[in-house]
Design a protein around this motif. Sequence first.
Motif, PDB file in Angstrom:
ATOM      1  N   GLY A 163     129.508 -14.922 129.670  1.00 33.57           N
ATOM      2  CA  GLY A 163     128.569 -13.015 130.311  1.00 33.57           C
ATOM      3  C   GLY A 163     127.789 -12.990 129.856  1.00 33.57           C
ATOM      4  N   PHE A 164     127.353 -12.013 129.771  1.00 32.23           N
ATOM      5  CA  PHE A 164     125.827 -10.751 129.272  1.00 32.23           C
ATOM      6  C   PHE A 164     125.247 -10.405 128.336  1.00 32.23           C
ATOM      7  N   SER A 171     125.282 -17.633 128.796  1.00 38.44           N
ATOM      8  CA  SER A 171     124.801 -16.046 129.891  1.00 38.44           C
ATOM      9  C   SER A 171     124.503 -16.457 131.579  1.00 38.44           C
ATOM     10  N   VAL A 172     125.251 -15.943 131.815  1.00 40.22           N
ATOM     11  CA  VAL A 172     125.487 -15.757 133.939  1.00 40.22           C
ATOM     12  C   VAL A 172     124.401 -14.836 133.916  1.00 40.22           C
ATOM     13  N   ASP A 173     123.147 -14.671 133.216  1.00 38.98           N
ATOM     14  CA  ASP A 173     122.472 -13.959 133.594  1.00 38.98           C
ATOM     15  C   ASP A 173     120.717 -13.572 133.433  1.00 38.98           C
ATOM     16  N   VAL A 209     126.855  -7.016 136.015  1.00 40.64           N
ATOM     17  CA  VAL A 209     127.618  -8.976 136.364  1.00 40.64           C
ATOM     18  C   VAL A 209     128.451  -8.023 135.915  1.00 40.64           C
ATOM     19  N   ASP A 210     129.837  -8.629 136.902  1.00 42.37           N
ATOM     20  CA  ASP A 210     130.910  -8.174 137.438  1.00 42.37           C
ATOM     21  C   ASP A 210     131.269 -10.289 137.268  1.00 42.37           C
ATOM     22  N   HIS A 211     132.154  -9.683 135.863  1.00 44.04           N
ATOM     23  CA  HIS A 211     132.477 -11.478 135.565  1.00 44.04           C
ATOM     24  C   HIS A 211     133.748 -11.059 134.978  1.00 44.04           C
ATOM     25  N   SER A 212     134.762 -12.809 135.114  1.00 52.41           N
ATOM     26  CA  SER A 212     135.714 -12.712 134.733  1.00 52.41           C
ATOM     27  C   SER A 212     135.636 -13.375 132.885  1.00 52.41           C
ATOM     28  N   SER A 213     137.061 -12.458 132.818  1.00 52.06           N
ATOM     29  CA  SER A 213     137.134 -12.381 131.296  1.00 52.06           C
ATOM     30  C   SER A 213     137.982 -13.272 130.812  1.00 52.06           C
ATOM     31  N   ARG A 214     137.704 -14.745 129.995  1.00 53.48           N
ATOM     32  CA  ARG A 214     138.415 -15.853 129.796  1.00 53.48           C
ATOM     33  C   ARG A 214     138.249 -16.955 128.603  1.00 53.48           C
ATOM     34  N   PHE A 215     138.832 -17.251 127.981  1.00 60.27           N
ATOM     35  CA  PHE A 215     138.273 -18.253 126.568  1.00 60.27           C
ATOM     36  C   PHE A 215     138.559 -19.955 127.664  1.00 60.27           C
ATOM     37  N   TYR A 216     137.751 -20.131 127.279  1.00 55.40           N
ATOM     38  CA  TYR A 216     137.300 -21.858 127.918  1.00 55.40           C
ATOM     39  C   TYR A 216     137.969 -22.844 126.798  1.00 55.40           C
ATOM     40  N   THR A 264     125.963  -6.535 140.587  1.00 55.10           N
ATOM     41  CA  THR A 264     126.550  -4.879 141.322  1.00 55.10           C
ATOM     42  C   THR A 264     124.711  -4.647 140.134  1.00 55.10           C
ATOM     43  N   ASP A 265     124.396  -3.567 141.641  1.00 50.83           N
ATOM     44  CA  ASP A 265     123.474  -2.351 141.765  1.00 50.83           C
ATOM     45  C   ASP A 265     124.242  -1.349 141.100  1.00 50.83           C
TER      46      ASP A 265
END
Length: 207
Positions: free
Chosen positions: A71-72, A107-109, A164-171, A153-154
């Motif tokens: 996430g971020f 963090s993906v940001d 940031v559009d991102h998949s929301s999952r627990f790994y 995404t601007d």
Amino acid sequence: MNESKVVKGSVIVAILMSIFIIAFYVTTTTRPLGEKYKPISELGGPFTLQTKQGPFSLDDIKGKVGVVYFGFLSCTEACPASIGVVQAAYKQLSDQERDDVQFLFISVDPERDSLEDLYDFGDYYDNDLLALTGTREEIDKVTSDYGVFFELTDLEGSALGYTVDHSSRFYMIDKNGKLFTTMSHSTTPNELAARIQQLQNMETTAS
């Protein structure tokens, strides 16, 4: 005139349905748009990322169960909701079970989420959450390895500049450091707690 309204209405409905489908895909998928599906057996793997205290490797929690979430810090919906699920799940675990599980927030940001901010973010949740980041190349690699979708995404007219559009999952990582399964953003605290306990009860294999 009525026919024109019907056509326009149909177009609007089609657009809204397309937006809904894309949004649903983003929050539930384990692969980027357009990429071939990969089974769980082909996802996961070791990684080393950074914390304020220094490098952290997945091997550092070997023997424990890992719950990894991508996430971020500027996320306002999916991330807080998912962290809330983890917190509620932890409350269902015994003290020993909580000692034997580690929640990792990646963090993906990395451009905005500094090590200092991530440390403060993790510190707020005591030892239950460890927040990690890395270079853009390192984040791209680990998200690719785990089949995580994200896209910048601007946001026109926003002080944030972009989201940031991102998949929301627990790994879910087993005690051997292997990706065992993923759980969707709709996972309940009961389901997450039960999965953690299942993985904790599995035998650790020799490396």
